[in-house]
Design a protein around this motif. Sequence first.
Motif, PDB file in Angstrom:
ATOM      1  N   UNK A  68      36.292  30.693 -11.821  1.00  0.00           N
ATOM      2  CA  UNK A  68      37.427  30.563 -10.928  1.00  0.00           C
ATOM      3  C   UNK A  68      38.482  29.698 -11.610  1.00  0.00           C
ATOM      4  N   UNK A  69      39.702  29.818 -11.176  1.00  0.00           N
ATOM      5  CA  UNK A  69      40.808  29.057 -11.746  1.00  0.00           C
ATOM      6  C   UNK A  69      40.481  27.571 -11.717  1.00  0.00           C
ATOM      7  N   UNK A  70      40.629  26.918 -12.861  1.00  0.00           N
ATOM      8  CA  UNK A  70      40.401  25.485 -12.945  1.00  0.00           C
ATOM      9  C   UNK A  70      38.949  25.078 -13.148  1.00  0.00           C
ATOM     10  N   UNK A  71      38.028  26.036 -13.306  1.00  0.00           N
ATOM     11  CA  UNK A  71      36.630  25.647 -13.516  1.00  0.00           C
ATOM     12  C   UNK A  71      36.473  24.983 -14.895  1.00  0.00           C
ATOM     13  N   UNK A  72      35.317  24.327 -15.150  1.00  0.00           N
ATOM     14  CA  UNK A  72      35.186  23.526 -16.369  1.00  0.00           C
ATOM     15  C   UNK A  72      34.802  24.291 -17.642  1.00  0.00           C
ATOM     16  N   UNK A  73      34.506  25.576 -17.585  1.00  0.00           N
ATOM     17  CA  UNK A  73      34.039  26.290 -18.780  1.00  0.00           C
ATOM     18  C   UNK A  73      35.189  26.569 -19.741  1.00  0.00           C
ATOM     19  N   UNK A  74      34.977  26.286 -21.027  1.00  0.00           N
ATOM     20  CA  UNK A  74      35.976  26.525 -22.062  1.00  0.00           C
ATOM     21  C   UNK A  74      35.315  27.090 -23.314  1.00  0.00           C
ATOM     22  N   UNK A  75      36.027  27.982 -23.971  1.00  0.00           N
ATOM     23  CA  UNK A  75      35.678  28.423 -25.319  1.00  0.00           C
ATOM     24  C   UNK A  75      36.922  28.194 -26.160  1.00  0.00           C
ATOM     25  N   UNK A  76      36.786  27.380 -27.182  1.00  0.00           N
ATOM     26  CA  UNK A  76      37.909  27.092 -28.056  1.00  0.00           C
ATOM     27  C   UNK A  76      37.687  27.848 -29.361  1.00  0.00           C
ATOM     28  N   UNK A  77      38.661  28.626 -29.764  1.00  0.00           N
ATOM     29  CA  UNK A  77      38.527  29.427 -30.974  1.00  0.00           C
ATOM     30  C   UNK A  77      39.883  29.632 -31.630  1.00  0.00           C
ATOM     31  N   UNK A  78      39.865  30.168 -32.810  1.00  0.00           N
ATOM     32  CA  UNK A  78      41.076  30.516 -33.544  1.00  0.00           C
ATOM     33  C   UNK A  78      41.399  31.972 -33.220  1.00  0.00           C
ATOM     34  N   UNK A  79      42.198  32.201 -32.200  1.00  0.00           N
ATOM     35  CA  UNK A  79      42.471  33.544 -31.670  1.00  0.00           C
ATOM     36  C   UNK A  79      43.661  34.203 -32.372  1.00  0.00           C
ATOM     37  N   UNK A  80      43.804  34.035 -33.668  1.00  0.00           N
ATOM     38  CA  UNK A  80      44.935  34.603 -34.392  1.00  0.00           C
ATOM     39  C   UNK A  80      44.716  36.090 -34.680  1.00  0.00           C
ATOM     40  N   UNK A  81      45.804  36.846 -34.648  1.00  0.00           N
ATOM     41  CA  UNK A  81      45.762  38.263 -35.018  1.00  0.00           C
ATOM     42  C   UNK A  81      45.485  38.342 -36.517  1.00  0.00           C
ATOM     43  N   UNK A  82      44.601  39.229 -36.914  1.00  0.00           N
ATOM     44  CA  UNK A  82      44.243  39.414 -38.324  1.00  0.00           C
ATOM     45  C   UNK A  82      44.883  40.696 -38.847  1.00  0.00           C
ATOM     46  N   UNK A  83      45.112  40.740 -40.150  1.00  0.00           N
ATOM     47  CA  UNK A  83      45.706  41.941 -40.733  1.00  0.00           C
ATOM     48  C   UNK A  83      44.666  43.056 -40.820  1.00  0.00           C
ATOM     49  N   UNK A  84      45.131  44.283 -40.832  1.00  0.00           N
ATOM     50  CA  UNK A  84      44.263  45.460 -40.808  1.00  0.00           C
ATOM     51  C   UNK A  84      43.288  45.471 -41.986  1.00  0.00           C
ATOM     52  N   UNK A  85      43.730  45.066 -43.181  1.00  0.00           N
ATOM     53  CA  UNK A  85      42.835  45.048 -44.346  1.00  0.00           C
ATOM     54  C   UNK A  85      41.631  44.146 -44.129  1.00  0.00           C
ATOM     55  N   UNK A  86      41.873  42.968 -43.572  1.00  0.00           N
ATOM     56  CA  UNK A  86      40.782  42.037 -43.274  1.00  0.00           C
ATOM     57  C   UNK A  86      39.848  42.632 -42.225  1.00  0.00           C
ATOM     58  N   UNK A  87      40.422  43.236 -41.184  1.00  0.00           N
ATOM     59  CA  UNK A  87      39.602  43.850 -40.131  1.00  0.00           C
ATOM     60  C   UNK A  87      38.795  45.016 -40.679  1.00  0.00           C
ATOM     61  N   UNK A  88      39.397  45.844 -41.533  1.00  0.00           N
ATOM     62  CA  UNK A  88      38.678  46.980 -42.129  1.00  0.00           C
ATOM     63  C   UNK A  88      37.525  46.503 -43.007  1.00  0.00           C
ATOM     64  N   UNK A  89      37.749  45.451 -43.798  1.00  0.00           N
ATOM     65  CA  UNK A  89      36.693  44.914 -44.653  1.00  0.00           C
ATOM     66  C   UNK A  89      35.550  44.349 -43.813  1.00  0.00           C
ATOM     67  N   UNK A  90      35.900  43.654 -42.742  1.00  0.00           N
ATOM     68  CA  UNK A  90      34.878  43.097 -41.856  1.00  0.00           C
ATOM     69  C   UNK A  90      34.100  44.214 -41.166  1.00  0.00           C
ATOM     70  N   UNK A  91      34.806  45.271 -40.735  1.00  0.00           N
ATOM     71  CA  UNK A  91      34.130  46.416 -40.110  1.00  0.00           C
ATOM     72  C   UNK A  91      33.160  47.052 -41.102  1.00  0.00           C
ATOM     73  N   UNK A  92      33.542  47.143 -42.376  1.00  0.00           N
ATOM     74  CA  UNK A  92      32.658  47.691 -43.402  1.00  0.00           C
ATOM     75  C   UNK A  92      31.389  46.871 -43.563  1.00  0.00           C
ATOM     76  N   UNK A  93      31.516  45.540 -43.512  1.00  0.00           N
ATOM     77  CA  UNK A  93      30.343  44.678 -43.624  1.00  0.00           C
ATOM     78  C   UNK A  93      29.402  44.884 -42.443  1.00  0.00           C
ATOM     79  N   UNK A  94      29.955  45.026 -41.238  1.00  0.00           N
ATOM     80  CA  UNK A  94      29.120  45.256 -40.050  1.00  0.00           C
ATOM     81  C   UNK A  94      28.440  46.623 -40.146  1.00  0.00           C
TER      82      UNK A  94
END
Length: 148
Positions: free
Chosen positions: A112-138
């Motif tokens: 609910x709004x204002x609850x105490x749960x948090x996830x802190x992360x680096x939510x930056x958009x990645x370039x397609x080449x990086x995403x494609x390479x990561x998809x290949x590893x998976x």
Amino acid sequence: MAAGADRGCLFCAIARGEAAASTVYEGDRVVAFMDLQPVTPGHVLVVPRAHAAGLEDLPEALGAELWQVAHRIGRGLRRSGLRCEGVNLFLADGEAAFQEIPHVHLHVFPRYAGDPFRIDADWQVRDRGTLDATAGAVRAGLTELANT
């Protein structure tokens, strides 16, 4: 002792009825109970009765059953009268992922709004080449898994 049980595991003891728990659901292969340290009121843990320390140890069919029970509990939370504007399903696999008890468990908790749960992360958009390479590893990991 039931097959797949671990005598030193708290969640195995709860599944066997040897440790106290506020049970929400009991099935042949899955049990769900209230978390002792809830993020929000209504925080439930869904666990397999058979001991599985992490996802590598959990048969896929049993994992699917965990998620099915969690789905049902999430829907129940919305109808429970507890404050519930949303629901999170959260599974931590391994110490680096903040798994504290080495028995697979799926957290289901109301949000609910204002609850105490948090996830802190680096939510930056990645370039397609990086995403494609990561998809290949998976994909390579999935291929290795299929060949074992």
